[in-house]
Scaffold this motif. Structure first.
Motif, PDB file in Angstrom:
ATOM      1  N   GLU A 167       0.825  -1.207   0.000  1.00  0.00           N
ATOM      2  CA  GLU A 167       0.000   0.000   0.000  1.00  0.00           C
ATOM      3  C   GLU A 167       0.859   1.257   0.000  1.00  0.00           C
ATOM      4  OE1 GLU A 167      -3.265   0.363   2.719  1.00  0.00           O
ATOM      5  OE2 GLU A 167      -3.595  -1.802   2.744  1.00  0.00           O
ATOM      6  N   ASP A 168       1.994   1.209   0.702  1.00  0.00           N
ATOM      7  CA  ASP A 168       2.886   2.367   0.716  1.00  0.00           C
ATOM      8  C   ASP A 168       3.491   2.606  -0.663  1.00  0.00           C
ATOM      9  OD1 ASP A 168       2.351   2.611   3.416  1.00  0.00           O
ATOM     10  OD2 ASP A 168       4.062   1.388   4.006  1.00  0.00           O
ATOM     11  N   LEU A 169       3.821   1.520  -1.359  1.00  0.00           N
ATOM     12  CA  LEU A 169       4.339   1.656  -2.724  1.00  0.00           C
ATOM     13  C   LEU A 169       3.272   2.260  -3.637  1.00  0.00           C
ATOM     14  CD1 LEU A 169       6.253  -1.738  -3.146  1.00  0.00           C
ATOM     15  CD2 LEU A 169       7.191   0.505  -2.575  1.00  0.00           C
ATOM     16  N   ALA A 170       2.024   1.810  -3.476  1.00  0.00           N
ATOM     17  CA  ALA A 170       0.936   2.397  -4.261  1.00  0.00           C
ATOM     18  C   ALA A 170       0.768   3.870  -3.911  1.00  0.00           C
ATOM     19  CB  ALA A 170      -0.368   1.635  -4.004  1.00  0.00           C
ATOM     20  N   GLY A 171       0.959   4.205  -2.645  1.00  0.00           N
ATOM     21  CA  GLY A 171       0.865   5.604  -2.224  1.00  0.00           C
ATOM     22  C   GLY A 171       1.903   6.474  -2.903  1.00  0.00           C
ATOM     23  N   ILE A 172       3.116   5.927  -3.070  1.00  0.00           N
ATOM     24  CA  ILE A 172       4.170   6.681  -3.763  1.00  0.00           C
ATOM     25  C   ILE A 172       3.756   6.945  -5.203  1.00  0.00           C
ATOM     26  CG2 ILE A 172       6.547   6.570  -4.618  1.00  0.00           C
ATOM     27  CD1 ILE A 172       7.252   4.965  -2.118  1.00  0.00           C
ATOM     28  N   ILE A 173       3.181   5.938  -5.858  1.00  0.00           N
ATOM     29  CA  ILE A 173       2.719   6.110  -7.244  1.00  0.00           C
ATOM     30  C   ILE A 173       1.648   7.196  -7.317  1.00  0.00           C
ATOM     31  CG2 ILE A 173       1.523   4.982  -9.159  1.00  0.00           C
ATOM     32  CD1 ILE A 173       2.852   2.359  -8.289  1.00  0.00           C
ATOM     33  N   ILE A 174       0.740   7.197  -6.349  1.00  0.00           N
ATOM     34  CA  ILE A 174      -0.327   8.195  -6.336  1.00  0.00           C
ATOM     35  C   ILE A 174       0.237   9.593  -6.130  1.00  0.00           C
ATOM     36  CG2 ILE A 174      -2.346   8.999  -5.039  1.00  0.00           C
ATOM     37  CD1 ILE A 174      -2.951   6.005  -4.520  1.00  0.00           C
ATOM     38  N   VAL A 175       1.213   9.726  -5.231  1.00  0.00           N
ATOM     39  CA  VAL A 175       1.846  11.027  -5.013  1.00  0.00           C
ATOM     40  C   VAL A 175       2.515  11.524  -6.299  1.00  0.00           C
ATOM     41  CG1 VAL A 175       3.765  12.185  -3.834  1.00  0.00           C
ATOM     42  CG2 VAL A 175       2.157  10.801  -2.524  1.00  0.00           C
ATOM     43  N   LEU A 176       3.165  10.604  -7.030  1.00  0.00           N
ATOM     44  CA  LEU A 176       3.783  10.987  -8.295  1.00  0.00           C
ATOM     45  C   LEU A 176       2.730  11.427  -9.316  1.00  0.00           C
ATOM     46  CD1 LEU A 176       6.525   8.197  -8.650  1.00  0.00           C
ATOM     47  CD2 LEU A 176       6.841  10.596  -7.980  1.00  0.00           C
ATOM     48  N   ILE A 177       1.574  10.760  -9.298  1.00  0.00           N
ATOM     49  CA  ILE A 177       0.500  11.149 -10.215  1.00  0.00           C
ATOM     50  C   ILE A 177      -0.025  12.534  -9.859  1.00  0.00           C
ATOM     51  CG2 ILE A 177      -1.857  10.615 -10.947  1.00  0.00           C
ATOM     52  CD1 ILE A 177      -1.159   7.666 -10.712  1.00  0.00           C
ATOM     53  N   ILE A 178      -0.161  12.828  -8.549  1.00  0.00           N
ATOM     54  CA  ILE A 178      -0.598  14.163  -8.138  1.00  0.00           C
ATOM     55  C   ILE A 178       0.414  15.208  -8.595  1.00  0.00           C
ATOM     56  CG2 ILE A 178      -1.123  15.659  -6.177  1.00  0.00           C
ATOM     57  CD1 ILE A 178      -2.062  13.220  -4.656  1.00  0.00           C
ATOM     58  N   ALA A 179       1.712  14.894  -8.440  1.00  0.00           N
ATOM     59  CA  ALA A 179       2.745  15.819  -8.894  1.00  0.00           C
ATOM     60  C   ALA A 179       2.640  16.044 -10.399  1.00  0.00           C
ATOM     61  CB  ALA A 179       4.128  15.275  -8.527  1.00  0.00           C
ATOM     62  N   GLY A 180       2.381  14.953 -11.127  1.00  0.00           N
ATOM     63  CA  GLY A 180       2.200  15.083 -12.565  1.00  0.00           C
ATOM     64  C   GLY A 180       0.982  15.931 -12.903  1.00  0.00           C
ATOM     65  N   SER A 181      -0.092  15.802 -12.100  1.00  0.00           N
ATOM     66  CA  SER A 181      -1.296  16.605 -12.309  1.00  0.00           C
ATOM     67  C   SER A 181      -0.992  18.090 -12.128  1.00  0.00           C
ATOM     68  CB  SER A 181      -2.392  16.188 -11.325  1.00  0.00           C
ATOM     69  OG  SER A 181      -2.743  14.845 -11.505  1.00  0.00           O
ATOM     70  N   ALA A 182      -0.222  18.403 -11.099  1.00  0.00           N
ATOM     71  CA  ALA A 182       0.146  19.801 -10.855  1.00  0.00           C
ATOM     72  C   ALA A 182       0.983  20.346 -12.008  1.00  0.00           C
ATOM     73  CB  ALA A 182       0.913  19.917  -9.536  1.00  0.00           C
ATOM     74  N   ALA A 183       1.951  19.538 -12.463  1.00  0.00           N
ATOM     75  CA  ALA A 183       2.811  19.984 -13.563  1.00  0.00           C
ATOM     76  C   ALA A 183       1.994  20.180 -14.840  1.00  0.00           C
ATOM     77  CB  ALA A 183       3.930  18.974 -13.798  1.00  0.00           C
ATOM     78  N   PHE A 184       1.079  19.242 -15.121  1.00  0.00           N
ATOM     79  CA  PHE A 184       0.262  19.331 -16.329  1.00  0.00           C
ATOM     80  C   PHE A 184      -0.665  20.549 -16.284  1.00  0.00           C
ATOM     81  CE2 PHE A 184      -3.708  18.311 -18.585  1.00  0.00           C
ATOM     82  CZ  PHE A 184      -3.204  18.091 -19.867  1.00  0.00           C
TER      83      PHE A 184
END
Length: 322
Positions: free
Chosen positions: A99-116
């Motif tokens: 679950e923590d690994l999935a959380g890291i992926i989600i955080v990266l997706i949020i960062a990508g959302s901000a950048a986009f």
């Protein structure tokens, strides 16, 4: 005789009642992911219909974003499925940390959302674009906001109830997507009033809001990766232990999250003149109370140290290793 037998056999609550509770938590998590995936998919399809006849590039980006965000349920679903597997000789604590690994992926997706979102806002600020069918575009923005906000509240609520930081982070991610959809609505309103620059300015403002959500989600996952727990849980565990008959005081107490379940390692101090069986019985009772009274605690390891009036150091052999 039954009590003495219980003292010499492993405590069974973590393998029965607590395992059932853990499976139920995972099942709830999977149920939330399935429902929220369907809600986001319906939201994105509704927006896609409006994109088809409005030609709004901003709404197209938001629609594609919502489709992509629905897919964030995939790593979480995999993590919940892995977390239900039994421990092995290699993964002796099980697979809850997936679950923590999935959380890291989600955080990266949020960062990508901000950048986009920031990139699109700057691009539209440099090259303003006219938007057609503003009423329908605004309606699509409302649909996107309501759909994402409902999913966000649902994921965050259940994530906190079952103790899943990754599900909470994914809920925060859905909230950022609602902000993005709201930007489409506000930008369309500004364009209707003859202020085409309103769209990119609002987009930049929403980018800042997404960054704040990113900070909260990253902090949540960071705390889990660093084995942080709420100090109130430590206080509650100490109160449970000190109220256990036979426990003189609590030595060290360590709690950690493994997925959405807690584990504890405890040192308690008991009377030095107790027999081995009696001291073990106190430890078992302390473990029993912890597992039953501390929320989401699946297992505990309790070590009993002897107390006394003498100055003997019962851990002298380990002094150089501490």
């Amino acid at each position: 005789m039954a009590r003495a037998g219980h003292a010499f056999t492993p405590h069974s609550h973590d393998s029965a009642d607590k395992s059932d509770a853990a499976l139920e938590s995972s099942s709830r998590g999977m149920h939330v992911l399935a429902i929220s995936f369907a809600a986001l998919a319906v939201t994105a399809v509704a927006q896609a219909v409006i994109v088809a006849f409005s030609g709004s590039v901003a709404l197209l980006g938001d629609t594609l974003h919502n489709f992509a965000d629905a897919l964030t349920a995939v790593p979480l679903a995999i993590a919940f499925a892995l977390g239900r597997r039994v421990a092995t000789r290699r993964f002796t604590y099980g697979y809850g940390r997936a679950e923590d690994l999935a959380g890291i992926i989600i955080v990266l997706i949020i960062a990508g959302s901000a950048a986009f979102a920031g990139y699109e806002a700057v691009k539209r600020l440099i090259n303003p674009q006219d938007v057609q069918a503003l009423g329908w575009v605004a309606a699509a923005g409302v649909i996107g906001f309501l759909g994402n906000e409902w999913v966000a509240r649902y994921r965050i609520r259940v994530g906190r109830e079952i103790g899943s930081a990754a599900l909470v982070a994914d809920g925060l991610h859905a909230r950022t997507d609602g902000f993005t959809s709201l930007a489409v609505l506000i930008g369309a309103g500004g364009a209707e009033l003859g202020w085409p620059i309103a769209d990119p300015i609002v987009g930049l403002t929403i980018t800042v809001a997404i960054c704040f959500v990113l900070r909260d989600a990253a902090r949540e996952i960071y705390h889990r990766l660093m084995d942080a727990v709420d100090p109130a849980l430590v206080d509650q565990a100490e109160q449970i232990l000190t109220a256990t008959p036979g426990v003189q005081r609590v030595g060290s107490l360590r709690l950690r999250w493994i997925g959405h379940a807690l584990r504890a390692e405890v040192d308690i101090v008991v009377e030095c003149d107790l027999s081995l069986v009696q001291a073990h019985a106190v430890a078992v009772q302390a473990e029993h109370r912890l597992i039953h009274d501390l929320p989401r605690l699946r297992a505990a390891t309790v070590h009993a140290d002897p107390d006394g009036t003498d100055s003997a150091d019962h851990h002298a052999l380990l002094a150089s290793h501490r």
